[in-house]
Design an enzyme around this catalytic site. Structure first.
Site, short mmCIF file in Angstrom:
data_model
loop_
_atom_site.label_atom_id
_atom_site.label_comp_id
_atom_site.label_asym_id
_atom_site.label_seq_id
_atom_site.Cartn_x
_atom_site.Cartn_y
_atom_site.Cartn_z
CG HIS A 164 -1.67 -1.24 1.46
ND1 HIS A 164 -2.87 -1.56 0.87
CD2 HIS A 164 -1.32 -2.32 2.21
CE1 HIS A 164 -3.25 -2.76 1.26
NE2 HIS A 164 -2.32 -3.25 2.07
CB SER A 285 12.83 22.68 -15.11
OG SER A 285 12.04 23.85 -15.18
CE LYS A 291 10.86 20.31 -11.65
NZ LYS A 291 9.77 19.58 -11.03
CD GLU A 298 8.15 12.37 -15.11
OE1 GLU A 298 7.88 13.17 -16.01
OE2 GLU A 298 8.48 12.73 -13.96
#
Ligand code: ARG
Length: 474
Positions: A164, A285, A291, A298
């Site tokens: 979980h 970024s 970043k 992704e």
């Protein structure tokens, strides 16, 4: 249309006509923009076909030699960029045949004897797919090697295991990666199954009902390294099961890569810092200088939907088709090609990404210590000292509440604190609930303990030796 020995590409075959067919119809119907991808397979199939025609005395040996030589020429010239594939042809089959006829005249016109584009395209797609099944297995095998290497180096890299997404019990990075090793191993065995089931040759099935020529289908099958000919000509020209199976296997590979990507993304966050992706596999970024984004992971996760889409699309295309060939089946190509290229790219990039990432062992171990991942082991300690499990479960529950209240871990409690809740606790409780003990005690096969893990690593090393890439090709 008149037959002559000085045909141009466009009047060689009626299927290359663009004038009489409405231009939009031609464009809508044409497949050359994508089926040119299997020009090699198309030519290899034709070479096998005419070789068989000559063996069966349907054409002469001299005619076969002329056709085979020119087909080889055409193939090499396309590869070398010396022959451009004419995009005004309807498909790659008509382009190759028209080019052959343009160069060899009447002899070339014998190529298509005893063949239809229906069995031809069925063959081409199968040959192409078969090559790609092999390619995919190569990439998966390499990925397995990378995973195993990481496992070998991390049998004592402790980390929390989650259920979980809540810290559950401690394990090791080797164990966590081992889960993915098993998944990709199963993916490979699916590819082997697919190869085995698909490896029968449809050529010689004609349009749907075979031909009246005395073709030797077993011989053509052998020339093209199939196990043998397919056994029903209608099924042969309209079977796309192997594509559906392959797309299903590719979807499963993507599902595994996507789950793995999700974990990499989470582990790479500032909050976790379990791993750090290499700069070469991260992106910046345009506005936020701090970043470093896990774009590769992704994208792999994102492209999974596209591969699932191909599977569902083809299943849907096929569901209402009566026997035998229907033009709907032309829709199998673009999405299958796209899915294959997508999956191959994803496996390769994912492989490089995990191979170059840095593993923060300290962060992982600390995280495992801070989440009561040893609570089960503390309960087991009591059980070993005669406390019934249900009571032990309750006692440790109290301990955990106490620790949460004080903001400490079980390991931080003094012996007095332990004994205030149960007198059964003795000095050896600390060793019993240490991270190392918690992992090391789990030594049944498949568990994260070092001995069990080493056994599994040895088994998987042997597996890779016994099953090198594409070992299913006999
Ligand atoms: N481009 C077609 C396909 O991909 C080739 C087969 C054409 N056969 C036909 N009867 N029109 O399916």
């Amino acid at each position: 249309y008149t037959a002559s020995n000085t045909l141009s590409l466009h009047d060689a075959l009626p299927i290359c006509f663009t004038k009489e067919t409405n231009q939009l119809v031609h464009n809508f119907n044409a497949s050359i923009s994508f089926d040119q991808k299997f020009f090699k397979q198309d030519i290899d199939g034709s070479i096998a076909h005419v070789t068989m025609l000559a063996k069966q005395h349907i054409i002469t040996d001299d005619e076969k030699d002329v056709i085979v030589n020119e087909l080889k020429n055409i193939k090499q010239q396309i590869i070398d960029g010396k022959l451009e594939i004419d995009q005004s042809c309807e498909d790659i089959h008509s382009f190759v045949e028209a080019t052959l006829i343009e160069r060899t005249g009447d002899v070339g016109k014998k190529l298509h004897t005893g063949r239809s584009r229906n069995d031809q395209v069925a063959l081409d797609m199968k040959l192409y797919t078969r090559d790609e099944v092999i390619e995919t297995d190569h990439l998966l095998t390499h990925l397995l090697e990378t995973i195993l290497k990481i496992m070998e180096a991390n049998t004592d890299t402790y980390m929390p295991g989650f259920t979980h997404l809540q810290k559950a019990q401690p394990l090791t990075l080797a164990h966590h990666f081992g889960a993915y090793f098993e998944m990709f191993k199963r993916d490979r065995s699916r590819l082997a199954d697919i190869y085995d089931r698909m490896n029968y040759c449809p050529l010689g099935s004609g349009a749907l009902a075979g031909t009246t020529y005395p073709l030797d289908r077993a011989y053509t099958a052998e020339l093209l390294h199939f196990y043998g000919p397919t056994l029903n000509s209608m099924d042969s020209v309209s079977d796309r099961d192997y594509l559906i199976e392959f797309l299903s296997a590719l979807s499963t590979i993507m599902m595994h890569l996507s789950r793995f990507s999700e974990e990499i993304i989470v582990w790479n966050t500032n909050e976790y810092q379990f791993i750090e992706l290499d700069d070469a596999y991260s992106t910046g970024s345009s506005i936020m200088p701090q970043k470093k984004n896990p774009d590769i992971a992704e994208l792999v996760r994102g492209k999974t939907g596209r591969v699932y889409g191909a599977l569902v699309s083809l299943l849907t295309t096929m569901k209402g088709l009566p026997l035998a060939y229907n033009k709907d089946m032309q829709e199998d190509k673009e999405l299958t090609f796209d899915a294959i290229d997508t999956v191959k790219g994803c496996i390769q990039l994912f492989d490089g990404m995990i191979d170059t990432m840095r593993i923060n062992k300290d962060k992982m171990a600390k995280s495992a210590m801070n989440g009561f991942t040893n609570a089960t082991d503390a309960a087991d300690y009591l059980v070993k000292h005669g406390v019934p499990f249900r009571d032990a479960h309750g006692i440790i529950g109290q301990l955990v509440l106490y620790c949460i209240d004080k903001g400490i871990a079980l390991d931080d409690m003094s012996l007095e604190e332990f004994q205030a809740i149960s007198p059964v606790f003795k000095e050896d409780i600390y060793d019993a609930i240490s991270l190392k003990t918690c992992v090391e005690m789990r030594n049944t096969i498949g568990a994260p303990g070092i001995d069990a893990m080493k056994q599994v690593i040895a088994l998987n090393e042997a597996y890779l030796k016994e099953h090198p890439a594409a070992d299913f090709v006999k």
